[in-house]
Design a protein around this motif. Structure first.
Motif, PDB file in Angstrom:
ATOM      1  N   ALA A 146       0.832  -1.206   0.000  1.00  0.00           N
ATOM      2  CA  ALA A 146       0.000   0.000   0.000  1.00  0.00           C
ATOM      3  C   ALA A 146       0.865   1.253   0.000  1.00  0.00           C
ATOM      4  O   ALA A 146       0.588   2.219  -0.727  1.00  0.00           O
ATOM      5  N   PHE A 150       0.686   3.969  -3.045  1.00  0.00           N
ATOM      6  CA  PHE A 150       0.002   5.251  -2.838  1.00  0.00           C
ATOM      7  C   PHE A 150       0.924   6.389  -2.414  1.00  0.00           C
ATOM      8  O   PHE A 150       0.458   7.489  -2.148  1.00  0.00           O
ATOM      9  N   LEU A 303      -3.057   6.152   8.916  1.00  0.00           N
ATOM     10  CA  LEU A 303      -3.511   6.290   7.529  1.00  0.00           C
ATOM     11  C   LEU A 303      -3.467   7.754   7.095  1.00  0.00           C
ATOM     12  O   LEU A 303      -3.023   8.072   5.985  1.00  0.00           O
ATOM     13  N   PHE A 307      -0.923   8.807   4.101  1.00  0.00           N
ATOM     14  CA  PHE A 307      -1.588   8.987   2.801  1.00  0.00           C
ATOM     15  C   PHE A 307      -2.518  10.209   2.815  1.00  0.00           C
ATOM     16  O   PHE A 307      -3.731  10.063   2.639  1.00  0.00           O
ATOM     17  N   HIS A 310      -5.041  10.591  -0.198  1.00  0.00           N
ATOM     18  CA  HIS A 310      -5.955   9.464  -0.243  1.00  0.00           C
ATOM     19  C   HIS A 310      -6.840   9.412   0.995  1.00  0.00           C
ATOM     20  O   HIS A 310      -7.945   8.879   0.949  1.00  0.00           O
ATOM     21  N   PHE A 311      -6.349   9.984   2.098  1.00  0.00           N
ATOM     22  CA  PHE A 311      -7.186  10.024   3.304  1.00  0.00           C
ATOM     23  C   PHE A 311      -8.395  10.926   3.078  1.00  0.00           C
ATOM     24  O   PHE A 311      -9.500  10.617   3.530  1.00  0.00           O
ATOM     25  N   LEU A 314     -10.724   8.925   1.177  1.00  0.00           N
ATOM     26  CA  LEU A 314     -11.327   7.939   2.075  1.00  0.00           C
ATOM     27  C   LEU A 314     -12.491   8.547   2.850  1.00  0.00           C
ATOM     28  O   LEU A 314     -13.547   7.915   3.009  1.00  0.00           O
ATOM     29  N   GLU A 330     -11.893   1.078   3.441  1.00  0.00           N
ATOM     30  CA  GLU A 330     -10.447   1.308   3.498  1.00  0.00           C
ATOM     31  C   GLU A 330      -9.698   0.393   2.532  1.00  0.00           C
ATOM     32  O   GLU A 330      -8.726   0.815   1.896  1.00  0.00           O
ATOM     33  N   MET A 334      -7.489   2.303   0.018  1.00  0.00           N
ATOM     34  CA  MET A 334      -6.076   2.273   0.426  1.00  0.00           C
ATOM     35  C   MET A 334      -5.403   0.907   0.279  1.00  0.00           C
ATOM     36  O   MET A 334      -4.176   0.809   0.389  1.00  0.00           O
TER      37      MET A 334
END
Length: 438
Positions: A146, A150, A303, A307, A310-311, A314, A330, A334
């Motif tokens: 991951a 990412f 997280l 990231f 990307h968070f 999310l 998730e 992710m």
């Protein structure tokens, strides 16, 4: 503020119920229809529509779908004058038994209402489909993949050295040693607390919190530790707070969600109280249960730290799929869950194995390892607090058979939850002292 999400089954055989989702962008609102057992893949609708449609916040969805006009067919038909996007699996449907997750509003919609302005594409993913695309291997291998996918990081050495996560301060390392020492006691703890001005200040603040209701004033650190808090609580609170404060609580969280520290404290306090209802012969150690509860959501901070872009994505996915267990959201966004990455780091930092395992498996009812009781207890607490609007996640029933495995009754659970719900003001004061500790 937390929005209670109505229970919608995510089982693969529950495809006949159709979930209705309200999205919007600068062009206006749109409706999405997809089977209730699916996760709405926002990237798919962005690519298909050419619009950057976002889920409305939970409180706005509640207000919108609670309108009196939507309780009658004329208003329901008018609702479907909005642009409608439907999942391709619904192509042959002429009637839709729709349900909205935040309010539970449900009715039968007719395709003739919107057949002239519908758009069809593949929008949804079932939990099974999400699992099929997840990387295999140990938690550390999954985390490594991951991170490489990412971020711009390339793992060339030990994972913990690559991620730039801060080490624990020396005081916290010593607290961990005390936590793991079966013969350590207050005489070992007091010198450590007194030698660290920040920790001493926190301990005094906690002891003065209304939640602990100490008789009389607390005059010293010794008084706070010996008379009010005790060894276990001081060590566990200090560890939980120190670990949480190594990482910054993110800004772009799901809107209307429960703040990180509030949820952590509520889960910890409730889990400890409920633990004491378990028969003595099978009861876990309340102190370790408290620490596991305080840290059960720690991976969420990691997280966000690892990231950031990307968070934010999310957070939007969680808002668009409030009925879906967070692990699937998730995994889709992710490829790794907060439980996996949180437990990995806590293990690397040397937390007790029982705490690490409880954090890793508290959403996994099939887990039967050394922390089985602790994990199941936190599972129960999370779901009971969700019903009170005191924890995030979809509302899910807790089976009586699960309570029986721990020697708990429904009356025990209701009593503890009622006690916590009636002490939210005092717990919030404790949260305040944690958030403003220096």
């Amino acid at each position: 503020m937390s929005i209670a999400v109505k229970s919608i089954s995510c089982a693969d055989d529950d495809a006949k119920t159709i979930r209705m989702v309200l999205l919007n962008d600068h062009e206006g609102k749109a409706l999405v229809l997809l089977p209730a057992n699916m996760l709405l893949n926002l990237v798919s609708i962005w690519k298909h529509s050419g619009r950057h449609l976002q889920p409305v916040r939970g409180s706005d969805a509640t207000k919108f779908f609670s309108q009196a006009a939507l309780k009658i067919e004329l208003g329901q038909e008018k609702l479907f004058q909005l642009p409608v996007f439907i999942d391709s699996s619904l192509e042959g449907y002429e009637h839709f038994n729709v349900i909205e997750a935040y309010t539970g509003l449900s009715f039968e919609a007719h395709k003739e209402w919107f057949k002239d302005h519908l758009s069809q594409c593949s929008l949804g993913l079932t939990p099974h489909a999400i699992e099929q695309f997840q990387p295999a291997g140990s938690d550390e291998q999954v985390i490594t993949r991951a991170v490489e996918r990412f971020t711009t990081l390339r793992i060339q050495q030990r994972l913990e050295d690559t991620l730039g996560l801060p080490p624990l301060p020396m005081t916290m390392q010593r607290l961990l040693e005390l936590r793991s020492d079966p013969i350590a006691g207050i005489d070992d703890l007091l010198p450590l607390v007194c030698s660290d001005a920040s920790l001493a200040s926190q301990v005094m603040s906690w002891a003065g919190s209304p939640y602990y209701a100490a008789p009389g004033e607390v005059h010293s650190v010794e008084d706070a530790v010996i008379r009010v808090l005790g060894f276990d609580l001081v060590v566990n609170l200090a560890l939980g707070v120190a670990m949480g404060k190594t990482l910054t609580v993110p800004d772009d969280t799901p809107r209307d969600g429960i703040p990180y520290w509030k949820q952590s404290v509520y889960v910890a306090a409730t889990a400890e109280l409920m633990c004491k209802k378990i028969p003595v012969e099978s009861r876990p150690k309340p102190g370790l249960v408290y620490l596991a509860g305080l840290l059960q959501n720690f991976g969420y901070l990691i997280l966000a730290h690892l990231f950031p872009p990307h968070f934010a994505l999310l957070s939007r996915y969680i808002e668009a799929n409030p009925h879906m267990p967070l692990e699937y959201v998730e995994k889709q966004v992710m490829n790794v869950t907060r439980e996996q990455i949180g437990a990995w780091l806590l293990s690397d930092w040397g937390l007790p194995e029982v705490v690490v395992e409880a954090v890793r498996h508290h959403n996994n009812l099939s887990y039967d390892g050394i922390a089985s009781h602790e994990a199941k207890l936190i599972y129960i607490v999370n779901r009971e607090l969700r019903r009170q609007g005191l924890a995030d996640g979809p509302i899910e029933d807790v089976a009586d058979s699960l309570l029986q495995q721990l020697g708990l009754s429904r009356a025990d659970v209701d009593e503890v939850v009622a006690s916590v719900a009636s002490n939210t003001g005092d717990l919030d004061a404790l949260v305040h002292t944690i958030m403003h500790a220096h």
